[in-house]
Design a protein around this motif. Sequence first.
Motif, PDB file in Angstrom:
ATOM      1  N   ARG A  83       0.814  -1.212   0.000  1.00  0.00           N
ATOM      2  CA  ARG A  83       0.000   0.000   0.000  1.00  0.00           C
ATOM      3  C   ARG A  83       0.849   1.266   0.000  1.00  0.00           C
ATOM      4  O   ARG A  83       1.781   1.409   0.775  1.00  0.00           O
ATOM      5  CB  ARG A  83      -0.919  -0.024   1.227  1.00  0.00           C
ATOM      6  N   GLU A  84       0.523   2.168  -0.911  1.00  0.00           N
ATOM      7  CA  GLU A  84       1.120   3.497  -1.037  1.00  0.00           C
ATOM      8  C   GLU A  84       2.535   3.487  -1.595  1.00  0.00           C
ATOM      9  O   GLU A  84       3.196   4.541  -1.633  1.00  0.00           O
ATOM     10  CB  GLU A  84       1.093   4.253   0.301  1.00  0.00           C
ATOM     11  N   GLY A 111      -2.770   3.489  -4.294  1.00  0.00           N
ATOM     12  CA  GLY A 111      -2.387   4.890  -4.228  1.00  0.00           C
ATOM     13  C   GLY A 111      -1.033   5.213  -4.810  1.00  0.00           C
ATOM     14  O   GLY A 111      -0.561   6.344  -4.686  1.00  0.00           O
ATOM     15  N   ALA A 112      -0.390   4.238  -5.475  1.00  0.00           N
ATOM     16  CA  ALA A 112       0.960   4.454  -5.999  1.00  0.00           C
ATOM     17  C   ALA A 112       1.048   4.066  -7.471  1.00  0.00           C
ATOM     18  O   ALA A 112       0.244   3.284  -7.977  1.00  0.00           O
ATOM     19  CB  ALA A 112       1.985   3.658  -5.189  1.00  0.00           C
ATOM     20  N   TYR A 119       2.494   7.129  -2.963  1.00  0.00           N
ATOM     21  CA  TYR A 119       1.334   7.958  -2.638  1.00  0.00           C
ATOM     22  C   TYR A 119       1.754   9.323  -2.104  1.00  0.00           C
ATOM     23  O   TYR A 119       2.474   9.429  -1.118  1.00  0.00           O
ATOM     24  CB  TYR A 119       0.475   7.229  -1.607  1.00  0.00           C
ATOM     25  N   ARG A 146      -7.498   6.636  -2.280  1.00  0.00           N
ATOM     26  CA  ARG A 146      -6.134   6.936  -2.708  1.00  0.00           C
ATOM     27  C   ARG A 146      -5.979   6.853  -4.230  1.00  0.00           C
ATOM     28  O   ARG A 146      -4.894   6.961  -4.747  1.00  0.00           O
ATOM     29  CB  ARG A 146      -5.143   5.964  -2.070  1.00  0.00           C
ATOM     30  N   SER A 149      -3.537   7.204  -9.607  1.00  0.00           N
ATOM     31  CA  SER A 149      -2.134   7.041  -9.967  1.00  0.00           C
ATOM     32  C   SER A 149      -1.963   6.684 -11.433  1.00  0.00           C
ATOM     33  O   SER A 149      -2.812   6.047 -12.041  1.00  0.00           O
ATOM     34  CB  SER A 149      -1.494   5.945  -9.118  1.00  0.00           C
ATOM     35  N   ALA A 155       1.382   9.737  -8.615  1.00  0.00           N
ATOM     36  CA  ALA A 155       0.552   8.868  -7.785  1.00  0.00           C
ATOM     37  C   ALA A 155      -0.713   9.583  -7.341  1.00  0.00           C
ATOM     38  O   ALA A 155      -0.965  10.729  -7.691  1.00  0.00           O
ATOM     39  CB  ALA A 155       1.350   8.393  -6.573  1.00  0.00           C
ATOM     40  N   GLY A 156      -1.518   8.895  -6.549  1.00  0.00           N
ATOM     41  CA  GLY A 156      -2.784   9.423  -6.083  1.00  0.00           C
ATOM     42  C   GLY A 156      -2.610  10.525  -5.057  1.00  0.00           C
ATOM     43  O   GLY A 156      -1.519  10.760  -4.542  1.00  0.00           O
ATOM     44  N   GLN A 157      -3.713  11.226  -4.755  1.00  0.00           N
ATOM     45  CA  GLN A 157      -3.685  12.318  -3.780  1.00  0.00           C
ATOM     46  C   GLN A 157      -4.914  12.246  -2.910  1.00  0.00           C
ATOM     47  O   GLN A 157      -5.935  11.667  -3.262  1.00  0.00           O
ATOM     48  CB  GLN A 157      -3.620  13.659  -4.501  1.00  0.00           C
ATOM     49  N   SER A 163       1.145  14.288  -5.525  1.00  0.00           N
ATOM     50  CA  SER A 163       2.459  13.817  -5.940  1.00  0.00           C
ATOM     51  C   SER A 163       3.061  14.748  -6.984  1.00  0.00           C
ATOM     52  O   SER A 163       2.358  15.489  -7.665  1.00  0.00           O
ATOM     53  CB  SER A 163       2.375  12.393  -6.498  1.00  0.00           C
TER      54      SER A 163
END
Length: 392
Positions: A83-84, A111-112, A119, A146, A149, A155-157, A163
Motif C-alpha cells: 500500500r502506497e 495509491g501508488a 502515494y 487513494r 495514480s 501517484a494518487g492524492q 504527488s
Amino acid sequence: MKNEKIDMSRETGTFRVSQEGMYIITGTNSRHGITVSAGVRATIVLQDANLCDLENMGVAFHIAEDCHITVILEGNNMLHSGREMAAIQSRKNSILIIKGDGKLIAYGGEGAAGIGCGYATECGDIIIESGTIEAYAGYQYETSWRAGSAGIGGAGQYAGRKSKCGNITITGGKIMAKCDKGNWDIGPGDEGTCGSVKVDKNAIAPGVRVYGSHLGTEQYRDLKHIPISNAGLVILFPFLPMLFMRLNMLSQDRRDFNSNESKVRAIFILQHLMASEDREYDEKDLFLNRLLINYPFNEPLPKRMELNQDELNTIDSLLEAAKTNWEKMRNTSMRGFQEAFLRRAGFIEKTEREWVLTVEERAFDILLDSIPWSYKLVRLPWMENILKVNWR
C-alpha cells in the motif's frame, strides 16, 4: 566499487545498496525487496527477479533521494509493492534509467504508480531506453480514496497531498502502462504535477494515454477540427507584444520569450484576458494559447497559475486600450467586452502550411466591421506558422 550477485531467495531482510557498483539481483522473495541509499550511483541488473513486499507499506524496489540508478533487465522480472508504494519507487532529484533485453512487470500498491511516485510523494526523472515493460498503478479496478495514480509517473492524492513527478522520457522498448482512476497512464497522478513527458510513440502500446502527447500536432492530422472556447482572443493579438514587453517577458530583440517560465505564464495571462478568473484549466482549454505563444504541444502545463498584481494590472490596461481604440466598444464594460467577443467558441484546423481558426458567429458581430486593426492573419514574432482567422 562493489560488484555483487545477490540471490534474493536467501535474503531474510531488505537488501540495501549503499555504495557505488554493479549489483545483479536474482531469485524470488515474497516478503522483502531492495532499497538504494541516498546519493548512490549504481547499476542494478534484474535477472529473473521476483520481489514482492505487500505488508506494512513494503516496497519491492526503493530508490532514495539524489541517486543515479541504471536498471538493466535480463530475463523475466516481477516487482509488486504494498500500500502506497510504487513497484520501483524513486524519490526527488533521483534519476532512474531502465534498459535491457528482458521483461519487467511492475505492480504498484494502492495509491501508488507502477514505476515512479509513491502515494503523495515526489519522485525524480524516469528514462526508459529499452526492454519490455508493463507498469500498473495499484488497485486500478477498485474504488479507493487513494486512487488517481499513473502506471508510470505520478501517484494518487488525498486532502491536498499531491504527488510530483520529474521528467519522463521513453525512447524505446515495448511499453504498456495502466493508471487506476487517474487521467494518464504515463504522466502525473490525480491533481499532481510532472515535468516534461517525451515518448517515442512506436514504443507505446495502443490505447496508452500519455500526458501532453495527446496535444501533439501530429495527433490532429486526421481530425476535422479542434474545438476551443476562447477563440475571440485573436482580436487582441496586435496588443500582445507590448503587453509581454511591459512585463519583461521578452528577449532583448523582442522576437521571443526570455525563458520557458515566461512562456507558461504568458499562456495563463492570455486566459485571464478572456475571463478574469483564477481557476484550473484542462489542457484542451489552452490549445489556442499554446499556438499564440508557440509553446510545444508535448510539454505539460500546470492546471492553474496565480498571477501577480503587476500582471493583473497590465492585463486590465491592455483590455482598456483595446476598448479605447475600438470606438464601438469604448462604453462597454470590461466584462461585457470579454463576454461579447473574447469568450467565444470556435475550432482550429491544421493545414500543410498554416493553422486555421473558425469562430462561431453571433448577430452583433457586425460590430467587427468597425474594428480599426486587422485580425484575419495572426503572426506574432515568435510564432512559427500563420494563424488564419475566419470570422465575419
